[in-house]
Scaffold this active site. Structure first.
Site, PDB file in Angstrom:
ATOM      1  N   ARG A  77     -12.701   1.558   7.560  1.00  0.00           N
ATOM      2  CA  ARG A  77     -12.532   2.808   6.825  1.00  0.00           C
ATOM      3  C   ARG A  77     -13.292   3.902   7.563  1.00  0.00           C
ATOM      4  NH1 ARG A  77     -13.786  -1.060   2.686  1.00  0.00           N
ATOM      5  NH2 ARG A  77     -12.065  -1.341   1.206  1.00  0.00           N
ATOM      6  N   LYS A 115     -16.886  -0.620   0.339  1.00  0.00           N
ATOM      7  CA  LYS A 115     -16.861  -0.157  -1.038  1.00  0.00           C
ATOM      8  C   LYS A 115     -17.640  -1.109  -1.933  1.00  0.00           C
ATOM      9  CE  LYS A 115     -12.601   2.555  -1.079  1.00  0.00           C
ATOM     10  NZ  LYS A 115     -11.272   2.715  -1.691  1.00  0.00           N
ATOM     11  N   HIS A 142      -7.076   6.498   8.525  1.00  0.00           N
ATOM     12  CA  HIS A 142      -6.431   5.546   7.622  1.00  0.00           C
ATOM     13  C   HIS A 142      -5.123   5.011   8.210  1.00  0.00           C
ATOM     14  CE1 HIS A 142      -5.567   3.546   3.876  1.00  0.00           C
ATOM     15  NE2 HIS A 142      -4.372   4.088   3.862  1.00  0.00           N
ATOM     16  N   ARG A 173      -6.056   2.229  10.396  1.00  0.00           N
ATOM     17  CA  ARG A 173      -6.425   1.058   9.568  1.00  0.00           C
ATOM     18  C   ARG A 173      -5.164   0.364   9.065  1.00  0.00           C
ATOM     19  NH1 ARG A 173     -10.285  -1.219   5.917  1.00  0.00           N
ATOM     20  NH2 ARG A 173      -9.642  -1.256   3.738  1.00  0.00           N
ATOM     21  N   HIS A 196     -10.981  -5.923   0.964  1.00  0.00           N
ATOM     22  CA  HIS A 196     -10.364  -5.734  -0.342  1.00  0.00           C
ATOM     23  C   HIS A 196     -10.845  -6.802  -1.324  1.00  0.00           C
ATOM     24  CE1 HIS A 196      -6.687  -3.470   1.483  1.00  0.00           C
ATOM     25  NE2 HIS A 196      -7.741  -2.697   1.331  1.00  0.00           N
ATOM     26  N   TYR A 220      -1.144  -2.094   2.000  1.00  0.00           N
ATOM     27  CA  TYR A 220      -1.156  -1.970   3.445  1.00  0.00           C
ATOM     28  C   TYR A 220      -0.074  -2.809   4.120  1.00  0.00           C
ATOM     29  CZ  TYR A 220      -5.634   0.281   2.858  1.00  0.00           C
ATOM     30  OH  TYR A 220      -6.626   1.151   2.483  1.00  0.00           O
TER      31      TYR A 220
END
Length: 312
Positions: free
Chosen positions: A161, A185, A254, A257, A280, A289
């Site tokens: 990211r 995250k 992004h 990615r 994730h 994705y």
């Protein structure tokens, strides 16, 4: 919409409504306890401020019917379905915290879901387009070229990211082992492989890095002035690489990615590995994705994973 008594004063200030103080306390909890990024906290603040503007009474007066009316009002005002979904998600989280703190008896947004909206996915970059974008740039400043090349290669090689890239410290790199460690995250730490081309580009950049970085600077990527590079600067440099390559789409971190995940899935079919590499929490997020529906992902997993195979 429910009406209630005049908002009680916040004891800490004597004038700010207690409801506003509740929002401030929740945002502090998100930042200090749950480790959400400043960007995420800002998004929660925006949605909860909107909620406060639509309900002036005490939180405990809110009922599910009120929340349905508020969601309907936002829809009539032309808010995008995804914006309403995010608003309701923020409200659910906030009210859950209020219940946990014994400030509300129940969560009036529990179970509420916003209107469905199609997910806009980044336009695919095929392998040839990606190679074009990663072609080394020629220019008068070898330090700038080395830094930009290392950023591009690492974004595509490891599926980082943007915030993970700019947050990297020198101690996060282990180029001998071909690994990079990052904090993603929810403050989840993970390590991902770094490909050969990216390792070469990083070694070249690290030889130039001292031209700009102060001796005590920990960041892997720095600006010309010396401190850690910012997200906006990376976005500009990546976009410039796309223009230089003649791509017919705007290149941004992004999109690299997404290309990382798509190309890896095409060649390996190992969905669980891609989920881990992307950081994730669940397969449904990885679906965004991979351009595959969840049923197909489940079939791939059931067919490939030894623990998932059914007994004959």
């Amino acid at each position: 919409m429910s009406s209630g008594p005049t908002p009680r004063p916040d004891p800490a200030t004597g004038d700010a409504p207690a409801q506003d103080a509740d929002i401030t306390a929740f945002l502090g909890h998100l930042s200090d306890v749950r480790g959400h990024s400043p960007h995420t906290v800002k998004a929660y603040r925006r949605d909860l401020t909107r909620l406060r503007s639509l309900h002036h009474g005490p939180w405990e007066a809110l009922r599910p019917a009120d929340m349905r009316r508020i969601a309907g009002q936002l829809a009539r005002q032309g808010h995008h379905p995804r914006s309403i979904q995010r608003f309701l998600s923020a409200a659910r989280g906030f009210f859950a915290y209020q219940v946990e703190q014994r400030r509300m008896p129940a969560n009036p947004a529990s179970g509420m879901r916003g209107p469905r909206a199609g997910r806009a996915l980044p336009r695919d970059l095929d392998v040839d387009q990606t190679q074009q974008a990663l072609a080394p740039a020629e220019g008068p400043d070898p330090t700038l070229a080395a830094r930009d090349q290392a950023m591009l290669e690492l974004l595509y090689s490891s599926g980082l990211r943007l915030s993970e890239l700019t947050g990297l410290d020198l101690t996060d790199l282990d180029l001998d082992a071909g690994l990079v460690r990052m904090l993603g995250k929810g403050r989840r730490e993970r390590s991902v492989p770094v490909g050969r081309k990216a390792r070469e580009a990083l070694r070249t950049w690290l030889r130039h890095r001292g031209d700009w970085a102060a001796p005590d600077e920990r960041a892997v990527f720095v600006s010309r002035r010396g401190p850690r590079i910012g997200n906006r600067a990376v976005q500009r440099r990546v976009a410039e690489a796309g223009r230089r390559a003649g791509l017919d789409v705007r290149l941004h971190p992004h999109r690299l990615r997404h290309a990382f995940a798509s190309h890896l899935l095409e060649s390996s079919g190992d969905l669980r590995a891609i989920q881990e590499l992307l950081g994730h929490a669940n397969l449904e997020t990885t679906q965004i994705y991979t351009h595959l529906d969840y049923q197909h992902l489940a079939q791939v997993y059931d067919a490939a994973h030894p623990r998932a195979r059914r007994r004959d």
